[in-house]
Design an enzyme around this catalytic site. Structure first.
Site, PDB file in Angstrom:
ATOM      1  N   ARG A 187       0.822  -1.219   0.000  1.00 20.81           N
ATOM      2  CA  ARG A 187       0.000   0.000   0.000  1.00 20.81           C
ATOM      3  C   ARG A 187       0.855   1.268   0.000  1.00 20.81           C
ATOM      4  O   ARG A 187       0.516   2.264   0.641  1.00 20.81           O
ATOM      5  CB  ARG A 187      -0.955   0.020   1.208  1.00 20.81           C
ATOM      6  CG  ARG A 187      -1.911  -1.121   1.272  1.00 20.81           C
ATOM      7  CD  ARG A 187      -2.895  -1.120   0.105  1.00 20.81           C
ATOM      8  NE  ARG A 187      -3.634  -2.356   0.122  1.00 20.81           N
ATOM      9  CZ  ARG A 187      -3.220  -3.465  -0.512  1.00 20.81           C
ATOM     10  NH1 ARG A 187      -2.135  -3.453  -1.261  1.00 20.81           N
ATOM     11  NH2 ARG A 187      -3.913  -4.570  -0.436  1.00 20.81           N
ATOM     12  N   SER A 198     -10.811  -0.448   3.466  1.00 22.45           N
ATOM     13  CA  SER A 198     -10.058  -0.653   4.716  1.00 22.45           C
ATOM     14  C   SER A 198      -9.571   0.695   5.228  1.00 22.45           C
ATOM     15  O   SER A 198      -8.858   1.398   4.512  1.00 22.45           O
ATOM     16  CB  SER A 198      -8.837  -1.534   4.461  1.00 22.45           C
ATOM     17  OG  SER A 198      -9.253  -2.748   3.914  1.00 22.45           O
ATOM     18  N   GLU A 235      -4.876   3.685   6.287  1.00 19.02           N
ATOM     19  CA  GLU A 235      -4.558   3.439   4.875  1.00 19.02           C
ATOM     20  C   GLU A 235      -5.178   4.567   4.042  1.00 19.02           C
ATOM     21  O   GLU A 235      -4.637   4.995   3.029  1.00 19.02           O
ATOM     22  CB  GLU A 235      -5.155   2.083   4.462  1.00 19.02           C
ATOM     23  CG  GLU A 235      -4.964   1.773   2.998  1.00 19.02           C
ATOM     24  CD  GLU A 235      -5.535   0.410   2.607  1.00 19.02           C
ATOM     25  OE1 GLU A 235      -5.334  -0.566   3.347  1.00 19.02           O
ATOM     26  OE2 GLU A 235      -6.188   0.347   1.557  1.00 19.02           O
TER      27      GLU A 235
HETATM   28  C1  FAD Z   1     -15.496  -0.600  -0.900  1.00 20.04           C
HETATM   29  C2  FAD Z   1     -14.024  -0.340  -1.118  1.00 20.04           C
HETATM   30  C3  FAD Z   1     -13.166  -1.412  -1.263  1.00 20.04           C
HETATM   31  C4  FAD Z   1     -11.798  -1.192  -1.472  1.00 20.04           C
HETATM   32  N1  FAD Z   1     -10.979  -2.272  -1.623  1.00 20.04           N
HETATM   33  C5  FAD Z   1      -9.658  -2.088  -1.848  1.00 20.04           C
HETATM   34  C6  FAD Z   1      -8.785  -3.212  -2.037  1.00 20.04           C
HETATM   35  O1  FAD Z   1      -9.210  -4.364  -2.026  1.00 20.04           O
HETATM   36  N2  FAD Z   1      -7.468  -2.967  -2.246  1.00 20.04           N
HETATM   37  C7  FAD Z   1      -6.964  -1.696  -2.290  1.00 20.04           C
HETATM   38  O2  FAD Z   1      -5.743  -1.545  -2.492  1.00 20.04           O
HETATM   39  N3  FAD Z   1      -7.762  -0.613  -2.123  1.00 20.04           N
HETATM   40  C8  FAD Z   1      -9.086  -0.782  -1.899  1.00 20.04           C
HETATM   41  N4  FAD Z   1      -9.904   0.312  -1.716  1.00 20.04           N
HETATM   42  C9  FAD Z   1      -9.323   1.670  -1.714  1.00 20.04           C
HETATM   43  C10 FAD Z   1      -9.419   2.393  -3.091  1.00 20.04           C
HETATM   44  O3  FAD Z   1     -10.313   1.732  -3.919  1.00 20.04           O
HETATM   45  C11 FAD Z   1      -8.056   2.455  -3.795  1.00 20.04           C
HETATM   46  O4  FAD Z   1      -7.106   3.094  -2.976  1.00 20.04           O
HETATM   47  C12 FAD Z   1      -8.134   3.218  -5.133  1.00 20.04           C
HETATM   48  O5  FAD Z   1      -6.914   3.119  -5.820  1.00 20.04           O
HETATM   49  C13 FAD Z   1      -8.486   4.697  -4.950  1.00 20.04           C
HETATM   50  O6  FAD Z   1      -8.764   5.223  -6.232  1.00 20.04           O
HETATM   51  P1  FAD Z   1      -9.462   6.630  -6.404  1.00 20.04           P
HETATM   52  O7  FAD Z   1      -9.469   6.940  -7.846  1.00 20.04           O
HETATM   53  O8  FAD Z   1     -10.770   6.615  -5.724  1.00 20.04           O
HETATM   54  O9  FAD Z   1      -8.424   7.549  -5.629  1.00 20.04           O
HETATM   55  P2  FAD Z   1      -8.736   8.807  -4.653  1.00 20.04           P
HETATM   56  O10 FAD Z   1      -9.394   8.294  -3.424  1.00 20.04           O
HETATM   57  O11 FAD Z   1      -9.453   9.831  -5.446  1.00 20.04           O
HETATM   58  O12 FAD Z   1      -7.287   9.267  -4.322  1.00 20.04           O
HETATM   59  C14 FAD Z   1      -6.461   8.503  -3.479  1.00 20.04           C
HETATM   60  C15 FAD Z   1      -5.103   9.194  -3.345  1.00 20.04           C
HETATM   61  O13 FAD Z   1      -4.433   9.172  -4.598  1.00 20.04           O
HETATM   62  C16 FAD Z   1      -4.175  10.496  -5.052  1.00 20.04           C
HETATM   63  N5  FAD Z   1      -4.450  10.518  -6.493  1.00 20.04           N
HETATM   64  C17 FAD Z   1      -5.586  10.100  -7.109  1.00 20.04           C
HETATM   65  N6  FAD Z   1      -5.467  10.239  -8.442  1.00 20.04           N
HETATM   66  C18 FAD Z   1      -4.243  10.768  -8.664  1.00 20.04           C
HETATM   67  C19 FAD Z   1      -3.539  11.163  -9.836  1.00 20.04           C
HETATM   68  N7  FAD Z   1      -4.070  11.044 -11.052  1.00 20.04           N
HETATM   69  N8  FAD Z   1      -2.293  11.676  -9.689  1.00 20.04           N
HETATM   70  C20 FAD Z   1      -1.731  11.805  -8.461  1.00 20.04           C
HETATM   71  N9  FAD Z   1      -2.353  11.445  -7.319  1.00 20.04           N
HETATM   72  C21 FAD Z   1      -3.588  10.942  -7.421  1.00 20.04           C
HETATM   73  C22 FAD Z   1      -5.135  11.384  -4.282  1.00 20.04           C
HETATM   74  O14 FAD Z   1      -4.632  12.705  -4.145  1.00 20.04           O
HETATM   75  C23 FAD Z   1      -5.227  10.661  -2.955  1.00 20.04           C
HETATM   76  O15 FAD Z   1      -4.128  10.994  -2.140  1.00 20.04           O
HETATM   77  C24 FAD Z   1     -11.290   0.129  -1.519  1.00 20.04           C
HETATM   78  C25 FAD Z   1     -12.172   1.219  -1.378  1.00 20.04           C
HETATM   79  C26 FAD Z   1     -13.531   0.983  -1.190  1.00 20.04           C
HETATM   80  C27 FAD Z   1     -14.465   2.152  -1.066  1.00 20.04           C
END
Ligand code: FAD
Length: 337
Positions: free
Chosen positions: A159, A228, A325
């Site tokens: 992570r 998580s 996380e």
């Molecule tokens: C129900 C649920 C289940 C999940 N299960 C998992 C799992 O099994 N495994 C796992 O690893 N994660 C899991 N996650 C967490 C999440 O899905 C991941 O971390 C995912 O990669 C976040 O993507 P996002 O586009 O929503 O990012 P955001 O939440 O929008 O951003 C996350 C971070 O990344 C940065 N960021 C986003 N896009 C960019 C970009 N283009 N350039 C630079 N920085 C950027 C943001 O500034 C922020 O700090 C889960 C979340 C939920 C709600």
């Protein structure tokens, strides 16, 4: 001016940023950067907001990444898939499966965009984004140029990646990622609950993972959450053995070539009495205590209270400090819980 973020964070918190831009192309980037420059405010890039907690309104500019598109290429041994950062990662997996490109199926149904996948090196069911990453394309704000960062330079870990390092916050905007997927497909069934799937296809593994995830995890459209909330903590072997002597069911995972043991944060939270906890409109999910949830109209403070309470109860019972996380943003930018 204000830009409501309720639709852009899966906790569903009703918070606002001073300015917001939905970035569909590089022209929008220019407009957003003009605003950042003239306002002197900090900025955050968001994908789907599925890994963030806003503890307050954000006095800054939010860039919602919606750059879309794919490019496919191949050599004798690999498929190469370049994906613009705003594509949903789960759509990428389904698109690949439809084209006969297999390997990503263990990562099925993780919310979020391709651009956020390298940030915390998403992972599930024994696979991680880093297993398939060839390079990450970034807009480097140190020189305003596009650059490619090879996977081997991304410092991927559990992570984590260089994109989470303090010195890189606000430096890189991820614009695309390229995956390198072996043409020779071998199912990855190392994860215990997938072992029963011997002899199945990539599509079947994908469907299985989706079904298991749907049965265990709350749908953010129904119950706000960010997956998580805490990372699984790592302890040394002697701490693990002391715990094991007291609680023989404590789940521990030895990491290869390492003297440390990864513990299941969900188990610690449950044993600390916080499974299904509810404080006001926020709580922990009753089927998976590692997930902090918004039961309806929770305020940021209510979510923060739950997370702090859980962290403190686990510390009281086990002496272990849980680390979020989820990325936490306050009024002036990223902050701690
Ligand atoms: C129900 C649920 C289940 C999940 N299960 C998992 C799992 O099994 N495994 C796992 O690893 N994660 C899991 N996650 C967490 C999440 O899905 C991941 O971390 C995912 O990669 C976040 O993507 P996002 O586009 O929503 O990012 P955001 O939440 O929008 O951003 C996350 C971070 O990344 C940065 N960021 C986003 N896009 C960019 C970009 N283009 N350039 C630079 N920085 C950027 C943001 O500034 C922020 O700090 C889960 C979340 C939920 C709600």
């Amino acid at each position: 001016m204000s830009f409501n973020l309720k639709a852009y964070n899966t906790f569903g918190l009703d918070v606002e940023a001073t300015y917001g831009f939905v970035i569909n192309d590089f022209v929008m980037f220019d407009m957003a950067f003009k605003k950042i420059k003239e306002s002197g405010l900090p900025f955050i890039v968001l994908g789907e907001g599925s890994d963030v907690l806003f503890t307050d309104d954000f006095n800054g500019v939010v860039l919602i990444n919606r750059l879309l598109g794919y490019e496919f290429s191949e050599d004798a041994n690999y498929h190469f898939v370049k994906i613009q950062a705003g594509e949903r990662f789960d759509n990428v997996i389904r698109t690949c499966i439809k084209r006969g490109i297999y390997g990503l199926e263990n990562l099925a149904f993780i919310p979020g965009t391709a651009g956020a996948a390298p940030v915390q090196n998403i992972g599930a069911y024994g696979a991680s984004f880093s297993d398939f990453c060839r390079y990450v394309e970034v807009l480097d704000l140190n020189n305003n140029k596009l650059a490619r960062i090879k996977a081997s330079d991304c410092e991927f870990g559990y992570r984590t990646s260089i994109f989470k390092k303090k010195e890189n916050i606000g430096r890189y905007i991820i614009t695309a990622v390229e995956l390198k997927i072996p043409k020779e497909w071998k199912p990855n069934l190392n994860y215990a609950s997938l072992a029963e799937l011997q002899g199945t296809t990539a599509e079947q593994i994908y469907e299985h993972v989706v079904n298991v995830r749907k049965s265990k995890l709350p749908d953010p459209k129904v119950i706000g959450n960010a997956g998580s909330f805490f990372k699984n903590p790592t302890v040394n072997i002697s701490t693990y053995e002391e715990l094991k002597a007291e609680y023989d069911t404590v789940p521990g995972y030895f990491t290869e070539g390492d003297d440390n043991v990864k513990l299941a944060a969900g188990w610690l939270i449950e044993k600390a009495g916080c499974k299904g906890l509810r404080l006001g409109n926020a709580g922990t999910y009753d089927k998976q205590s590692l997930i902090v949830v918004n039961h309806g109209e929770a305020t940021p403070d209510e979510v923060v209270n739950v997370a702090r309470f859980v962290r403190s109860e686990v510390h009281k019972k086990f002496g272990i400090e849980l680390v979020p996380e989820v990325r936490i943003f306050g009024r002036n930018g990223e902050c701690v819980l």
